[in-house]
Every structure is written in C-alpha cells, then in structure tokens.
Design a protein around this motif. Structure first.
Motif, PDB file in Angstrom:
ATOM      1  N   VAL A 172       0.857  -1.198   0.000  1.00  0.00           N
ATOM      2  CA  VAL A 172       0.000   0.000   0.000  1.00  0.00           C
ATOM      3  C   VAL A 172       0.888   1.242   0.000  1.00  0.00           C
ATOM      4  O   VAL A 172       1.361   1.687   1.033  1.00  0.00           O
ATOM      5  N   GLY A 173       1.142   1.780  -1.193  1.00  0.00           N
ATOM      6  CA  GLY A 173       1.985   2.953  -1.321  1.00  0.00           C
ATOM      7  C   GLY A 173       3.464   2.608  -1.394  1.00  0.00           C
ATOM      8  O   GLY A 173       3.854   1.452  -1.371  1.00  0.00           O
ATOM      9  N   SER A 174       4.295   3.655  -1.490  1.00  0.00           N
ATOM     10  CA  SER A 174       5.750   3.494  -1.497  1.00  0.00           C
ATOM     11  C   SER A 174       6.266   3.700  -0.074  1.00  0.00           C
ATOM     12  O   SER A 174       5.692   4.470   0.694  1.00  0.00           O
ATOM     13  N   THR A 175       7.370   3.037   0.249  1.00  0.00           N
ATOM     14  CA  THR A 175       7.934   3.226   1.580  1.00  0.00           C
ATOM     15  C   THR A 175       9.433   2.977   1.559  1.00  0.00           C
ATOM     16  O   THR A 175       9.971   2.331   0.646  1.00  0.00           O
ATOM     17  N   ASN A 176      10.120   3.520   2.561  1.00  0.00           N
ATOM     18  CA  ASN A 176      11.527   3.209   2.817  1.00  0.00           C
ATOM     19  C   ASN A 176      11.589   2.202   3.945  1.00  0.00           C
ATOM     20  O   ASN A 176      10.889   2.354   4.959  1.00  0.00           O
ATOM     21  N   PHE A 177      12.404   1.172   3.793  1.00  0.00           N
ATOM     22  CA  PHE A 177      12.595   0.186   4.857  1.00  0.00           C
ATOM     23  C   PHE A 177      14.013   0.305   5.412  1.00  0.00           C
ATOM     24  O   PHE A 177      14.981   0.402   4.648  1.00  0.00           O
ATOM     25  N   LEU A 178      14.117   0.281   6.738  1.00  0.00           N
ATOM     26  CA  LEU A 178      15.409   0.273   7.413  1.00  0.00           C
ATOM     27  C   LEU A 178      15.446  -0.885   8.399  1.00  0.00           C
ATOM     28  O   LEU A 178      14.559  -0.985   9.268  1.00  0.00           O
ATOM     29  N   ASP A 179      16.438  -1.772   8.258  1.00  0.00           N
ATOM     30  CA  ASP A 179      16.608  -2.845   9.236  1.00  0.00           C
ATOM     31  C   ASP A 179      17.123  -2.256  10.538  1.00  0.00           C
ATOM     32  O   ASP A 179      17.985  -1.361  10.531  1.00  0.00           O
ATOM     33  N   GLY A 180      16.598  -2.772  11.649  1.00  0.00           N
ATOM     34  CA  GLY A 180      17.036  -2.243  12.931  1.00  0.00           C
ATOM     35  C   GLY A 180      16.957  -3.245  14.062  1.00  0.00           C
ATOM     36  O   GLY A 180      16.415  -4.338  13.907  1.00  0.00           O
ATOM     37  N   SER A 181      17.513  -2.829  15.193  1.00  0.00           N
ATOM     38  CA  SER A 181      17.481  -3.649  16.412  1.00  0.00           C
ATOM     39  C   SER A 181      17.060  -2.747  17.567  1.00  0.00           C
ATOM     40  O   SER A 181      17.590  -1.626  17.717  1.00  0.00           O
ATOM     41  N   VAL A 182      16.107  -3.205  18.370  1.00  0.00           N
ATOM     42  CA  VAL A 182      15.558  -2.379  19.453  1.00  0.00           C
ATOM     43  C   VAL A 182      16.590  -2.203  20.559  1.00  0.00           C
ATOM     44  O   VAL A 182      17.162  -3.182  21.061  1.00  0.00           O
ATOM     45  N   LEU A 183      16.814  -0.929  20.924  1.00  0.00           N
ATOM     46  CA  LEU A 183      17.714  -0.628  22.045  1.00  0.00           C
ATOM     47  C   LEU A 183      16.949  -0.573  23.357  1.00  0.00           C
ATOM     48  O   LEU A 183      17.456  -0.979  24.412  1.00  0.00           O
ATOM     49  N   GLY A 184      15.715  -0.054  23.315  1.00  0.00           N
ATOM     50  CA  GLY A 184      14.914   0.042  24.530  1.00  0.00           C
ATOM     51  C   GLY A 184      13.712   0.939  24.304  1.00  0.00           C
ATOM     52  O   GLY A 184      13.549   1.540  23.242  1.00  0.00           O
ATOM     53  N   ALA A 185      12.867   1.040  25.343  1.00  0.00           N
ATOM     54  CA  ALA A 185      11.656   1.852  25.250  1.00  0.00           C
ATOM     55  C   ALA A 185      11.972   3.311  25.565  1.00  0.00           C
ATOM     56  O   ALA A 185      12.896   3.618  26.323  1.00  0.00           O
ATOM     57  N   GLU A 186      11.191   4.205  24.971  1.00  0.00           N
ATOM     58  CA  GLU A 186      11.292   5.642  25.226  1.00  0.00           C
ATOM     59  C   GLU A 186      10.047   6.095  25.979  1.00  0.00           C
ATOM     60  O   GLU A 186       9.092   5.329  26.145  1.00  0.00           O
ATOM     61  N   GLU A 187      10.032   7.342  26.414  1.00  0.00           N
ATOM     62  CA  GLU A 187       8.845   7.873  27.078  1.00  0.00           C
ATOM     63  C   GLU A 187       7.703   7.979  26.076  1.00  0.00           C
ATOM     64  O   GLU A 187       7.907   8.363  24.928  1.00  0.00           O
ATOM     65  N   GLY A 188       6.498   7.619  26.514  1.00  0.00           N
ATOM     66  CA  GLY A 188       5.333   7.675  25.632  1.00  0.00           C
ATOM     67  C   GLY A 188       4.901   6.279  25.219  1.00  0.00           C
ATOM     68  O   GLY A 188       5.672   5.316  25.300  1.00  0.00           O
ATOM     69  N   ASP A 189       3.637   6.168  24.787  1.00  0.00           N
ATOM     70  CA  ASP A 189       3.082   4.872  24.408  1.00  0.00           C
ATOM     71  C   ASP A 189       3.732   4.342  23.140  1.00  0.00           C
ATOM     72  O   ASP A 189       3.796   5.041  22.119  1.00  0.00           O
ATOM     73  N   ASN A 190       4.182   3.095  23.223  1.00  0.00           N
ATOM     74  CA  ASN A 190       4.714   2.365  22.060  1.00  0.00           C
ATOM     75  C   ASN A 190       5.854   3.089  21.356  1.00  0.00           C
ATOM     76  O   ASN A 190       6.011   2.971  20.142  1.00  0.00           O
ATOM     77  N   ARG A 191       6.656   3.821  22.091  1.00  0.00           N
ATOM     78  CA  ARG A 191       7.814   4.497  21.506  1.00  0.00           C
ATOM     79  C   ARG A 191       9.100   3.769  21.909  1.00  0.00           C
ATOM     80  O   ARG A 191       9.265   3.361  23.053  1.00  0.00           O
ATOM     81  N   TYR A 192       9.994   3.654  20.928  1.00  0.00           N
ATOM     82  CA  TYR A 192      11.225   2.904  21.156  1.00  0.00           C
ATOM     83  C   TYR A 192      12.396   3.583  20.475  1.00  0.00           C
ATOM     84  O   TYR A 192      12.228   4.381  19.544  1.00  0.00           O
ATOM     85  N   LYS A 193      13.608   3.244  20.973  1.00  0.00           N
ATOM     86  CA  LYS A 193      14.843   3.643  20.303  1.00  0.00           C
ATOM     87  C   LYS A 193      15.352   2.431  19.546  1.00  0.00           C
ATOM     88  O   LYS A 193      15.462   1.330  20.100  1.00  0.00           O
ATOM     89  N   VAL A 194      15.643   2.621  18.245  1.00  0.00           N
ATOM     90  CA  VAL A 194      16.071   1.521  17.384  1.00  0.00           C
ATOM     91  C   VAL A 194      17.383   1.887  16.715  1.00  0.00           C
ATOM     92  O   VAL A 194      17.536   3.005  16.201  1.00  0.00           O
ATOM     93  N   ARG A 195      18.337   0.948  16.721  1.00  0.00           N
ATOM     94  CA  ARG A 195      19.620   1.163  16.036  1.00  0.00           C
ATOM     95  C   ARG A 195      19.516   0.700  14.594  1.00  0.00           C
ATOM     96  O   ARG A 195      19.121  -0.438  14.323  1.00  0.00           O
ATOM     97  N   THR A 196      19.831   1.595  13.645  1.00  0.00           N
ATOM     98  CA  THR A 196      19.813   1.264  12.215  1.00  0.00           C
ATOM     99  C   THR A 196      21.148   1.674  11.595  1.00  0.00           C
ATOM    100  O   THR A 196      22.002   2.284  12.262  1.00  0.00           O
ATOM    101  N   LYS A 197      21.330   1.387  10.312  1.00  0.00           N
ATOM    102  CA  LYS A 197      22.581   1.714   9.625  1.00  0.00           C
ATOM    103  C   LYS A 197      22.756   3.211   9.423  1.00  0.00           C
ATOM    104  O   LYS A 197      23.868   3.686   9.200  1.00  0.00           O
ATOM    105  N   ILE A 198      21.644   3.981   9.485  1.00  0.00           N
ATOM    106  CA  ILE A 198      21.799   5.433   9.337  1.00  0.00           C
ATOM    107  C   ILE A 198      21.962   6.112  10.699  1.00  0.00           C
ATOM    108  O   ILE A 198      22.226   7.316  10.767  1.00  0.00           O
ATOM    109  N   GLY A 199      21.795   5.352  11.786  1.00  0.00           N
ATOM    110  CA  GLY A 199      21.923   5.894  13.129  1.00  0.00           C
ATOM    111  C   GLY A 199      20.785   5.423  14.032  1.00  0.00           C
ATOM    112  O   GLY A 199      19.950   4.615  13.619  1.00  0.00           O
ATOM    113  N   ASP A 200      20.760   5.915  15.261  1.00  0.00           N
ATOM    114  CA  ASP A 200      19.718   5.538  16.216  1.00  0.00           C
ATOM    115  C   ASP A 200      18.459   6.367  15.947  1.00  0.00           C
ATOM    116  O   ASP A 200      18.521   7.599  15.851  1.00  0.00           O
ATOM    117  N   LEU A 201      17.333   5.650  15.849  1.00  0.00           N
ATOM    118  CA  LEU A 201      16.059   6.271  15.497  1.00  0.00           C
ATOM    119  C   LEU A 201      15.077   6.186  16.656  1.00  0.00           C
ATOM    120  O   LEU A 201      14.999   5.154  17.332  1.00  0.00           O
TER     121      LEU A 201
END
Length: 367
Positions: free
Chosen positions: A245-274
C-alpha cells in the motif's frame, strides 16, 4: 450488514494441486459502507467475492447478509446466486449490444420473479439512470457509449434491483488513467448517496484508499490487516502491507529500549539511532523493520531545530513529476526516497538535512 466468517475456499489447479484461495477469511461490513478487498493477483480477493456472490462454493465457513444466511457449511445452506438478490459488476461490463441504455437497465426487472407493471419498471429505471447521470441517454444504443458511460450503465443495471449488497470486481480496470480517476469520484458519490452496502475488489491501492470506508489487505489467501484507509497507510502491521500500500523506505534495525510515551522505542539502524513508533510491544534486541513513507522524509537545506532523527546527507538523484519532486538522498551507504514540493531545488551532489518524525517511523517486527 454483511458477515463473512471463517471462509475457506480451495480448488485443484490444472496440475491437480490444491490451491488455497481463501484461508480463514473473516470480516464484517456495516450497512451502507464500502469495504474493499485489496491485494495482488492470486491473493484470493476475487475468490472471496465470488464466494459471497454464490459463484463459488467454499469448503468451510458462513456468509450472511442482514442476518439471512446464504451459505453455511455447518448448517448445510447454499442459496443459489440468482436467489441471493445481490448486484454484481464485473471487469467486463457484459452490456447487451442489441439493447439501448433503457432496455439494458430494465432487463433484470423484466426477467425477474416479481412481475412489475411497465409504469413501475419505467419509474425505477429512470430513477437509477438519473442517479448515475445517464437519464438523458436512455434511448442511446449501448455500443455508442463511452467507457465511463458503459461502466455507469453496468452499475445502473446492478442497482435497479435494489440489491441488499453490491459486489464490484475491478470495475474500473478497463478505463484509461484519467477516466479511472474521474470515475472514482463518481463511484464514491453514488455509494454515499444511495448508502448501499458494497464489497469492492481491486489490486489498485490508490483506488482502495480513495473509495473505501474500510480495507482488507490480502496475501496468499489470508487477510493481513483490516482498517480504515488512513490506518492501513499510516499504521501498517507488517512489511507486506507497508510495501503493497503505497511506497515506503525500509530500514533494518534492532531495538535498544523503550522511550517515554506509548509504544515508543529507540532503534539502532545503519543510518543511526532512530526514535520510532511501534504497532505492538517490543523488547530490547528484537529485530525490526522500520517503515517511513517518502512524504514523511523531510528535507531542508538548513539544519532543523529538532534534537532527534536528524542527519546530513547528499542529494543523489532527483525526478521532477510536476506536482512533486522525488529525491534520492544518500546517508552513508543507504539511500532514502523523499517526496517534496517542487519549490525545493537543491542540486544533485549538494548536502541536505534529513529529518524523520518519530510518529511517522513505524517499527514492524521482523518475520
């Protein structure tokens, strides 16, 4: 209301192999809404529609419209297609070439079980032709209509019986791109005005997003996700839905941990931490795929003030599409697609800043 419950439809192909066309297909369509079955060829959407119409007999499941069961494997019910009272429009409109517009529309009333007077038939036909804006062409030969007019005539013929359910199988696929776009508005207007419960089958994601109250995305005979067009587009639950459904960019990542707020996380990817949003709970070290739509990859020539999800990259390629410009931006070895207003004119090879809104970065659990 339409209710489809636990539908399994299987049949042998030319090699004798069993094709699992529909697997545990379950959904409901509230009265007066347009529900779309969306997916690639061979995903089971047309098989599901034909099962609802009675043109195919499922192996297991139940189908009911307004509490009237038309098929049930457990109760031994199978009502023939002509007894279900549904309207259907196929890819080929199957218009009678030897009849004019009025005669084509009146045909279902004239051959139906319920005998009606000529006056009653004329009133019904002219009423439905007015709804599809063909009343001024009632006497025209059907073969002299344009593609869009033939499509509306096929709709009129399906609607004249006042069906409990309208089934549409790729009805716009034979039209050229501009006419198809125009007919989307016509179909949407007609469906909203008449408030007829409708099941629509298409492989065209734009069509599904434009027309539907709800969408079921299908793959390999199974429903992957059911939701509103906005939910399906902005909150896909897996990589297939995000990619189809539509165009998208995909980035492989690994979860570092949860952030403040519902369902928010820090993820490590090849472009940096997201900082990202997830559709389900994640744990540290979970492998994820981050989906970011091109229009959500923000580009600026000056560094933005945001503290997170900001990087400097290089403009690698540009494609001018009129109302938008597609940029390919290199971040190290990675390339992101960004869709921008033509007012952004950064030349190829120049530096540019990329900003990703955490609410628009959707983390999907890797399969």
């Amino acid at each position: 209301m339409l209710r489809v419950d636990g539908l399994y439809t299987e049949y042998p192909n030319e090699k004798g192999e069993i094709v699992k066309a529909a697997q545990d297909v379950t959904f409901t369509v509230p009265e007066g809404q347009l529900f779309t079955l969306l997916g690639p060829s061979g995903c089971g959407k047309t098989t599901t529609l034909r099962s609802i119409a009675g043109l195919e007999r499922p192996r297991v499941g139940e189908i009911a419209v307004n509490d009237r069961v038309v098929y049930s494997s457990s109760k031994g019910v199978f009502i023939q297609p002509n007894r279900r009272g549904f309207g259907m429009v196929f890819q080929s409109y199957a218009i009678w070439p030897h009849m004019n517009v009025f005669e084509n529309t009146a045909f279902p009333l004239e051959v139906g079980d319920k005998k009606q007077s000529r006056t009653a038939i004329r009133d019904k036909v002219m009423s439905v032709l007015k709804a599809v804006q063909l009343d001024h062409l009632a006497d025209r030969e059907a073969t002299k209509l344009s593609g869009g007019q033939q499509q509306r005539l096929a709709l009129a013929r399906a609607l004249v019986m006042e069906p409990a359910l309208l089934l549409l199988d790729e009805p716009l696929s034979n039209l050229d791109a501009k006419l198809r776009e125009k007919m989307r508005f016509e179909l949407k207007r007609l469906q909203r005005e008449l408030r007829i419960t409708t099941v629509y089958v298409t492989h065209d994601q734009s069509e599904a997003l434009a027309l539907s109250h709800e969408i079921a995305v299908m793959s390999e005979g199974r429903i992957q996700q059911v939701g509103s067009p906005r939910d399906i587009y902005e909150r896909p639950i897996n990589a297939f839905v995000a990619d189809f459904v539509g165009s998208t960019n995909f980035l492989d990542g690994s979860v570092l941990g949860a952030e403040e707020g519902d369902n928010r996380y820090k993820v490590r990817t090849k472009i940096g931490d997201l900082e990202v949003l997830a559709t389900e709970a994640l744990r540290p070290e979970d492998k994820v795929l981050v989906s970011v739509r091109p229009e959500d990859v923000e580009l600026t020539e000056a560094r933005p003030h945001a503290a997170t999800n900001v990087w400097q990259g290089l403009v690698d390629q540009k494609v001018f599409l009129g109302e938008v410009v597609d940029f390919q931006v290199k971040l190290g070895e990675n390339v992101l697609l960004s869709r921008q207003h033509p007012s952004l004119r950064t030349p190829i090879g120049n530096p540019i800043f990329v900003q990703l809104d955490p609410d628009k970065c959707v983390a999907l659990k890797a399969a």
